[in-house]
Design a protein around this motif. Sequence first.
Motif, PDB file in Angstrom:
ATOM      1  N   UNK A 182       4.977   5.915  19.855  1.00 37.46           N
ATOM      2  CA  UNK A 182       5.527   6.858  20.818  1.00 37.46           C
ATOM      3  C   UNK A 182       4.638   8.093  20.883  1.00 37.46           C
ATOM      4  N   UNK A 183       4.139   8.397  22.074  1.00 37.45           N
ATOM      5  CA  UNK A 183       3.208   9.512  22.247  1.00 37.45           C
ATOM      6  C   UNK A 183       3.845  10.838  21.836  1.00 37.45           C
ATOM      7  N   UNK A 184       3.038  11.638  21.161  1.00 34.90           N
ATOM      8  CA  UNK A 184       3.481  12.964  20.772  1.00 34.90           C
ATOM      9  C   UNK A 184       4.417  12.986  19.587  1.00 34.90           C
ATOM     10  N   UNK A 185       4.618  11.854  18.936  1.00 30.44           N
ATOM     11  CA  UNK A 185       5.501  11.789  17.776  1.00 30.44           C
ATOM     12  C   UNK A 185       4.803  11.021  16.656  1.00 30.44           C
ATOM     13  N   UNK A 186       5.464  10.961  15.526  1.00 29.67           N
ATOM     14  CA  UNK A 186       4.991  10.143  14.399  1.00 29.67           C
ATOM     15  C   UNK A 186       5.887   8.914  14.239  1.00 29.67           C
ATOM     16  N   UNK A 187       6.409   8.443  15.358  1.00 32.49           N
ATOM     17  CA  UNK A 187       7.339   7.322  15.347  1.00 32.49           C
ATOM     18  C   UNK A 187       6.806   6.158  16.178  1.00 32.49           C
ATOM     19  N   UNK A 188       7.347   4.973  15.912  1.00 33.92           N
ATOM     20  CA  UNK A 188       6.951   3.796  16.667  1.00 33.92           C
ATOM     21  C   UNK A 188       7.836   2.620  16.337  1.00 33.92           C
ATOM     22  N   UNK A 189       7.435   1.449  16.799  1.00 37.46           N
ATOM     23  CA  UNK A 189       8.166   0.208  16.545  1.00 37.46           C
ATOM     24  C   UNK A 189       7.202  -0.782  15.912  1.00 37.46           C
ATOM     25  N   UNK A 190       7.649  -1.426  14.830  1.00 33.19           N
ATOM     26  CA  UNK A 190       6.821  -2.417  14.134  1.00 33.19           C
ATOM     27  C   UNK A 190       7.537  -3.751  14.104  1.00 33.19           C
ATOM     28  N   UNK A 191       6.744  -4.830  14.230  1.00 35.08           N
ATOM     29  CA  UNK A 191       7.282  -6.176  14.087  1.00 35.08           C
ATOM     30  C   UNK A 191       7.035  -6.626  12.648  1.00 35.08           C
ATOM     31  N   UNK A 192       8.127  -7.017  11.973  1.00 32.88           N
ATOM     32  CA  UNK A 192       8.041  -7.401  10.577  1.00 32.88           C
ATOM     33  C   UNK A 192       7.697  -8.878  10.441  1.00 32.88           C
ATOM     34  N   UNK A 193       7.421  -9.299   9.219  1.00 33.72           N
ATOM     35  CA  UNK A 193       6.980 -10.677   8.978  1.00 33.72           C
ATOM     36  C   UNK A 193       8.033 -11.702   9.374  1.00 33.72           C
ATOM     37  N   UNK A 194       9.318 -11.335   9.315  1.00 33.49           N
ATOM     38  CA  UNK A 194      10.373 -12.278   9.672  1.00 33.49           C
ATOM     39  C   UNK A 194      10.645 -12.319  11.170  1.00 33.49           C
ATOM     40  N   UNK A 195       9.874 -11.566  11.952  1.00 30.11           N
ATOM     41  CA  UNK A 195      10.027 -11.554  13.392  1.00 30.11           C
ATOM     42  C   UNK A 195      10.932 -10.465  13.918  1.00 30.11           C
ATOM     43  N   UNK A 196      11.664  -9.780  13.051  1.00 34.95           N
ATOM     44  CA  UNK A 196      12.529  -8.685  13.488  1.00 34.95           C
ATOM     45  C   UNK A 196      11.700  -7.425  13.714  1.00 34.95           C
ATOM     46  N   UNK A 197      12.325  -6.444  14.343  1.00 35.36           N
ATOM     47  CA  UNK A 197      11.658  -5.178  14.615  1.00 35.36           C
ATOM     48  C   UNK A 197      12.315  -4.049  13.828  1.00 35.36           C
ATOM     49  N   UNK A 198      11.524  -3.027  13.547  1.00 34.17           N
ATOM     50  CA  UNK A 198      12.021  -1.850  12.850  1.00 34.17           C
ATOM     51  C   UNK A 198      11.474  -0.601  13.518  1.00 34.17           C
ATOM     52  N   UNK A 199      12.310   0.418  13.617  1.00 38.00           N
ATOM     53  CA  UNK A 199      11.864   1.733  14.067  1.00 38.00           C
ATOM     54  C   UNK A 199      11.174   2.411  12.887  1.00 38.00           C
ATOM     55  N   UNK A 200       9.968   2.907  13.103  1.00 42.63           N
ATOM     56  CA  UNK A 200       9.154   3.444  12.013  1.00 42.63           C
ATOM     57  C   UNK A 200       8.947   4.939  12.207  1.00 42.63           C
ATOM     58  N   UNK A 201       9.095   5.686  11.137  1.00 44.43           N
ATOM     59  CA  UNK A 201       8.867   7.127  11.133  1.00 44.43           C
ATOM     60  C   UNK A 201       7.746   7.436  10.146  1.00 44.43           C
ATOM     61  N   UNK A 202       7.250   8.680  10.201  1.00 49.71           N
ATOM     62  CA  UNK A 202       6.204   9.153   9.294  1.00 49.71           C
ATOM     63  C   UNK A 202       4.885   8.399   9.459  1.00 49.71           C
ATOM     64  N   UNK A 203       4.543   8.062  10.689  1.00 49.69           N
ATOM     65  CA  UNK A 203       3.247   7.441  10.950  1.00 49.69           C
ATOM     66  C   UNK A 203       2.130   8.478  10.844  1.00 49.69           C
ATOM     67  N   UNK A 204       1.001   8.068  10.297  1.00 45.96           N
ATOM     68  CA  UNK A 204      -0.155   8.968  10.261  1.00 45.96           C
ATOM     69  C   UNK A 204      -0.718   9.130  11.674  1.00 45.96           C
TER      70      UNK A 204
END
Length: 321
Positions: A48-70
Amino acid sequence: MAEWLIEEGIGETRALLVEGEQVRSARLLWPGELAAGSQVSGQLTTKLKGTRRGVARLADGSEALVDHLRPDVTEGQSLDLVITRASIAERGRLKRAQARAAGADALSPVAGFLQGRTVRRFPAGLWEEVWHAASSGSLAFPGGEILVSVTPAMTLIDIDGIGTPRDVALSAVPAIAQALAWFDLGGNIGIDFPTLQAKEDRRAVDTALGTALADWPHERTGMNGFGFVQIVARLTGPSLLHRFARARLGMAARMALRQAELAAQSGGTGRILELAVHPALKAKLKDAWLAELARATGRELRIVTDPALAIEAAHAQLLTA
């Protein structure tokens, strides 16, 4: 001294914080779920532009909202993550799990689920007491009861009792504290006390509630003129009430298997383990679970259906033939 006891059941892992003969807290984990504190890897699919957040696809195929991205992390990059909240099923949707990017600048993960002493079985009756309270969403107190229900926005606690509004409100406080811990509640929680006109009565309830929740991390508002108090606490995954609201048959099926295990361990000599369930429950008993039950008990398994049984009232017994 309070101690977490862990019971590895068929289709679920249960945990009780026990002090003496009293349950202080309860937790529940189902296979495949990522408990808060789990370390996983994933691929960043959206940043997400302008933030340290995003969405990641995990090994099991599910998604997670991610914070504290570099700042230098880009889409498509593989990441080491720490789960901070498990995914939660709600009406018509599934809330994604939440995670933090692992690293020196990330906050410490919350405690994982499996921290305690594994036991073959909990002391008699303790899990049943918590389970049935969560199933009904209620706890009694002298002169009344609290009713707890989950909504997509928050968990709501309603209070009903006999007596003056002040007396009912004060009597309900210990049951409220018990429900928060027994049902593993978190997130936004609203408590609807009886309306108290006098400010001194509202202050008395606020003080009692603060004392009862002194060891339970949270933030809360003071009671307003309509008797409403809002609490915010760390939410790490689905509460027992969430599970009953969205997967009642699944909860009841796992409890039926536990009843069968207890019957097999009762000391009887019957070679047949008969499990009687409501017809709607039979379809929820997975073949893998039944095979595990047969192996664990060493007995021939017989499933019978009885429409007169309540969903939550499965019955198991040993038979000679």
